[in-house]
Enzyme design. Structure first.
Site, PDB file in Angstrom:
ATOM      1  N   HIS A 221       0.877  -1.183   0.000  1.00 32.96           N
ATOM      2  CA  HIS A 221       0.000   0.000   0.000  1.00 32.96           C
ATOM      3  C   HIS A 221       0.909   1.226   0.000  1.00 32.96           C
ATOM      4  O   HIS A 221       1.660   1.445  -0.943  1.00 32.96           O
ATOM      5  CB  HIS A 221      -0.936  -0.119   1.208  1.00 32.96           C
ATOM      6  CG  HIS A 221      -2.060   0.869   1.279  1.00 32.96           C
ATOM      7  ND1 HIS A 221      -2.414   1.689   0.246  1.00 32.96           N
ATOM      8  CD2 HIS A 221      -2.939   1.151   2.293  1.00 32.96           C
ATOM      9  CE1 HIS A 221      -3.453   2.440   0.616  1.00 32.96           C
ATOM     10  NE2 HIS A 221      -3.771   2.138   1.858  1.00 32.96           N
ATOM     11  N   HIS A 260      -2.383  -2.313  -9.968  1.00 34.65           N
ATOM     12  CA  HIS A 260      -3.386  -1.736  -9.066  1.00 34.65           C
ATOM     13  C   HIS A 260      -4.608  -2.626  -9.049  1.00 34.65           C
ATOM     14  O   HIS A 260      -4.955  -3.212 -10.083  1.00 34.65           O
ATOM     15  CB  HIS A 260      -3.771  -0.318  -9.511  1.00 34.65           C
ATOM     16  CG  HIS A 260      -4.385   0.467  -8.406  1.00 34.65           C
ATOM     17  ND1 HIS A 260      -5.726   0.401  -8.123  1.00 34.65           N
ATOM     18  CD2 HIS A 260      -3.826   1.288  -7.490  1.00 34.65           C
ATOM     19  CE1 HIS A 260      -5.962   1.170  -7.077  1.00 34.65           C
ATOM     20  NE2 HIS A 260      -4.841   1.713  -6.672  1.00 34.65           N
ATOM     21  N   ASP A 311       2.572   5.518  -6.847  1.00 30.62           N
ATOM     22  CA  ASP A 311       3.835   5.443  -6.113  1.00 30.62           C
ATOM     23  C   ASP A 311       5.060   5.482  -7.002  1.00 30.62           C
ATOM     24  O   ASP A 311       6.170   5.679  -6.510  1.00 30.62           O
ATOM     25  CB  ASP A 311       3.863   4.166  -5.260  1.00 30.62           C
ATOM     26  CG  ASP A 311       2.997   4.318  -4.034  1.00 30.62           C
ATOM     27  OD1 ASP A 311       3.017   5.418  -3.450  1.00 30.62           O
ATOM     28  OD2 ASP A 311       2.288   3.375  -3.676  1.00 30.62           O
TER      29      ASP A 311
HETATM   30  N1  ACO Z   1       5.056  -6.440 -10.332  1.00 31.27           N
HETATM   31  C1  ACO Z   1       5.010  -7.658 -10.888  1.00 31.27           C
HETATM   32  N2  ACO Z   1       3.892  -8.378 -10.997  1.00 31.27           N
HETATM   33  C2  ACO Z   1       2.758  -7.830 -10.538  1.00 31.27           C
HETATM   34  C3  ACO Z   1       2.722  -6.562  -9.959  1.00 31.27           C
HETATM   35  C4  ACO Z   1       3.945  -5.860  -9.863  1.00 31.27           C
HETATM   36  N3  ACO Z   1       3.984  -4.647  -9.324  1.00 31.27           N
HETATM   37  N4  ACO Z   1       1.471  -6.256  -9.600  1.00 31.27           N
HETATM   38  C5  ACO Z   1       0.731  -7.309  -9.940  1.00 31.27           C
HETATM   39  N5  ACO Z   1       1.510  -8.258 -10.509  1.00 31.27           N
HETATM   40  C6  ACO Z   1       1.083  -9.551 -11.006  1.00 31.27           C
HETATM   41  C7  ACO Z   1       0.993 -10.534  -9.856  1.00 31.27           C
HETATM   42  O1  ACO Z   1       2.204 -11.216  -9.638  1.00 31.27           O
HETATM   43  C8  ACO Z   1      -0.106 -11.439 -10.357  1.00 31.27           C
HETATM   44  O2  ACO Z   1       0.418 -12.278 -11.355  1.00 31.27           O
HETATM   45  P1  ACO Z   1      -0.002 -13.809 -11.452  1.00 31.27           P
HETATM   46  O3  ACO Z   1      -1.479 -13.770 -11.711  1.00 31.27           O
HETATM   47  O4  ACO Z   1       0.829 -14.319 -12.554  1.00 31.27           O
HETATM   48  O5  ACO Z   1       0.331 -14.391 -10.101  1.00 31.27           O
HETATM   49  C9  ACO Z   1      -1.066 -10.490 -11.045  1.00 31.27           C
HETATM   50  O6  ACO Z   1      -0.250  -9.397 -11.501  1.00 31.27           O
HETATM   51  C10 ACO Z   1      -2.160  -9.954 -10.134  1.00 31.27           C
HETATM   52  O7  ACO Z   1      -1.539  -9.337  -9.019  1.00 31.27           O
HETATM   53  P2  ACO Z   1      -2.119  -9.310  -7.553  1.00 31.27           P
HETATM   54  O8  ACO Z   1      -1.016  -9.005  -6.589  1.00 31.27           O
HETATM   55  O9  ACO Z   1      -2.964 -10.506  -7.291  1.00 31.27           O
HETATM   56  O10 ACO Z   1      -3.101  -8.079  -7.698  1.00 31.27           O
HETATM   57  P3  ACO Z   1      -3.756  -7.311  -6.495  1.00 31.27           P
HETATM   58  O11 ACO Z   1      -4.932  -6.622  -7.051  1.00 31.27           O
HETATM   59  O12 ACO Z   1      -3.948  -8.186  -5.322  1.00 31.27           O
HETATM   60  O13 ACO Z   1      -2.605  -6.283  -6.092  1.00 31.27           O
HETATM   61  C11 ACO Z   1      -1.203  -4.519  -5.860  1.00 31.27           C
HETATM   62  C12 ACO Z   1      -2.555  -4.966  -6.370  1.00 31.27           C
HETATM   63  C13 ACO Z   1      -1.008  -4.931  -4.399  1.00 31.27           C
HETATM   64  C14 ACO Z   1      -1.116  -2.987  -5.920  1.00 31.27           C
HETATM   65  C15 ACO Z   1      -0.095  -5.153  -6.733  1.00 31.27           C
HETATM   66  O14 ACO Z   1      -0.214  -4.702  -8.058  1.00 31.27           O
HETATM   67  C16 ACO Z   1       1.302  -4.884  -6.195  1.00 31.27           C
HETATM   68  O15 ACO Z   1       1.757  -5.592  -5.297  1.00 31.27           O
HETATM   69  N6  ACO Z   1       1.985  -3.811  -6.714  1.00 31.27           N
HETATM   70  C17 ACO Z   1       3.273  -3.468  -6.216  1.00 31.27           C
HETATM   71  C18 ACO Z   1       3.125  -2.663  -4.923  1.00 31.27           C
HETATM   72  C19 ACO Z   1       2.620  -1.275  -5.175  1.00 31.27           C
HETATM   73  O16 ACO Z   1       3.085  -0.574  -6.061  1.00 31.27           O
HETATM   74  N7  ACO Z   1       1.684  -0.843  -4.322  1.00 31.27           N
HETATM   75  C20 ACO Z   1       1.096   0.484  -4.400  1.00 31.27           C
HETATM   76  C21 ACO Z   1      -0.326   0.401  -4.835  1.00 31.27           C
HETATM   77  S1  ACO Z   1      -1.054   1.989  -4.959  1.00 31.27           S
HETATM   78  C22 ACO Z   1      -1.284   2.451  -3.373  1.00 31.27           C
HETATM   79  O17 ACO Z   1      -1.534   1.710  -2.490  1.00 31.27           O
HETATM   80  C23 ACO Z   1      -1.067   3.825  -3.095  1.00 31.27           C
END
Ligand code: ACO
Length: 374
Positions: A221, A260, A311
């Site tokens: 987050h 996201h 971010d």
């Molecule tokens: N890098 C690489 N792969 C990613 C990323 C990433 N940043 N984000 C998502 N994916 C991939 C996951 O590995 C997953 O792949 P798979 O289906 O092959 O396993 C797929 O995309 C779905 O990802 P989830 O993590 O299940 O998606 P979710 O909706 O739960 O997560 C989140 C959203 C937490 C923001 C995620 O994209 C992430 O971890 N991003 C990196 C952290 C980040 O930048 N957070 C800030 C968010 S904005 C905020 O809070 C202000």
């Protein structure tokens, strides 16, 4: 009959109605109370945006003046809270200090601010005082005295002033003001949900904001912006972006600042902050950070089809403003507190305890054995 799958992480589950913010994840739009974030970033101020979130409409000039005056008058911390900050372990992170600070502050606040009522007093106080908590702790850990807030400065200028002890250039204060507008609310993100869950027990606003700070702290987050800086440092130069990012993806590591839950296209806040990051880097004579991030974007999009979130570029802006990396997430909190408190007030106005349920998957008929028989 097959049981419905449980949506992990409550994805797409509607748990309440709200008139505060709307994310159009397909169009890449973010709306506060009907207004597009792009308009607000261009034309509003953090104070005006906070008014909009709390009251549901834009203020008239006299109302904005009054709100700004009240916010400026509520910036001072009780000396006992400064002593709490001084007593923390020297290694405590600024987010730990903020979480502790909000919680400690509560005990010195007037009772009426702690009643679970739809009144704005606590929202103003918490929004006014968070920058003081953040910057005071930062100064204390550096062995410097906290800087007394100034009532004649706007929210963003005063924050930078308390951080450095110097009046910031107008352009720096403007960039921070825009960043504060962009982070002020985001519908039912994890920290706002945590705040609403706490408020739904009819606990007080300070407890709700303490829950929210603890939730924002996590790297999935609010903590992601700090980790983007780690990535920048690891990559070092644009020509290394390809190998570093591909290596991480092969190891199934997440690339911070991408992806996201709601946006399926680029986060509109990232679009705006990219421009500011580029302008600031250009002004400082070093475009390397934005060039690296541009390459990282290309690779992440090609390999995973993911777009930047807020971010990715916020940290680059903050770093150019001289903000230390571990204060990036606290700055996020200093903005999001306007949204947290707006949501808590909305929750109080039509509350029902938030208490979902879990599908039990454990055993039910075990026989208790005394310790010596296990
Ligand atoms: N890098 C690489 N792969 C990613 C990323 C990433 N940043 N984000 C998502 N994916 C991939 C996951 O590995 C997953 O792949 P798979 O289906 O092959 O396993 C797929 O995309 C779905 O990802 P989830 O993590 O299940 O998606 P979710 O909706 O739960 O997560 C989140 C959203 C937490 C923001 C995620 O994209 C992430 O971890 N991003 C990196 C952290 C980040 O930048 N957070 C800030 C968010 S904005 C905020 O809070 C202000």
């Amino acid at each position: 009959m097959q049981e419905a799958a449980i949506p992990r992480g409550l994805e797409d589950v509607v748990v309440t109605s709200s008139s505060i913010a709307f994310i159009d994840g397909r169009q890449g739009r973010l709306i506060y109370r009907g207004y597009d974030i792009r308009d607000l970033a261009r034309r509003s101020s953090f104070e005006e945006t906070a008014y909009l979130l709390w009251y549901g409409r834009l203020p008239r000039p006299s109302e904005l003046q009054e709100l700004s005056r009240r916010l400026a008058s509520l910036r001072t911390l009780p000396p006992q809270v400064l002593r709490v900050l001084e007593s923390l372990s020297p290694g405590a992170s600024p987010m730990e200090a903020l979480r502790t600070g909000v919680s400690a502050l509560s005990s010195f606040e007037p009772e009426e601010l702690k009643q679970p009522r739809n009144t704005i007093g606590g929202a103003l106080r918490l929004t006014a005082v968070l920058p003081t908590l953040i910057t005071a702790y930062h100064r204390i850990r550096q062995g410097e005295p906290p800087v007394t807030p100034r009532e004649d400065l706007n929210h963003a200028s005063n924050l930078l002033y308390m951080l450095t002890g110097r009046l910031p250039p107008l352009t720096d204060a403007h960039v921070l003001d825009v960043a504060l507008i962009l982070h002020a609310d985001h519908e039912l993100n994890a920290s706002t949900f945590a705040a609403r869950v706490t408020a739904s027990t009819l606990s007080d606003l300070y407890s709700a904001v303490t829950s929210a700070v603890g939730t924002l702290k996590g790297p999935l987050h609010g903590g992601a912006n700090e980790r983007v800086m780690d990535l920048l440092e690891e990559v070092g130069s644009p020509d290394r972006a390809e190998s570093v990012v591909v290596g991480k993806l092969h190891r199934h590591e997440k690339i911070m600042g991408f992806g996201h839950r709601v946006y399926k296209v680029e986060d509109p806040r990232a679009t705006i902050l990219r421009e500011y990051a580029r302008a600031l880097c250009k002004e400082r004579g070093d475009l390397t950070p934005v060039e690296i991030l541009g390459k990282v974007e290309e690779v992440v999009h090609r390999e995973k089809g993911l777009y930047p979130n807020v971010d990715l570029y916020s940290g680059t802006c903050y770093r150019a403003l001289g903000v230390p990396k571990d204060l990036f997430t606290p700055l996020f909190a200093a903005s999001r507190v306007a949204g947290w408190t707006a949501h808590v007030l909305e929750e109080y106005s039509d509350n029902r305890l938030i208490r979902p349920t879990a599908k039990y998957t454990g055993p039910t008929d075990l026989t208790y054995l005394p310790p010596e028989e296990r």
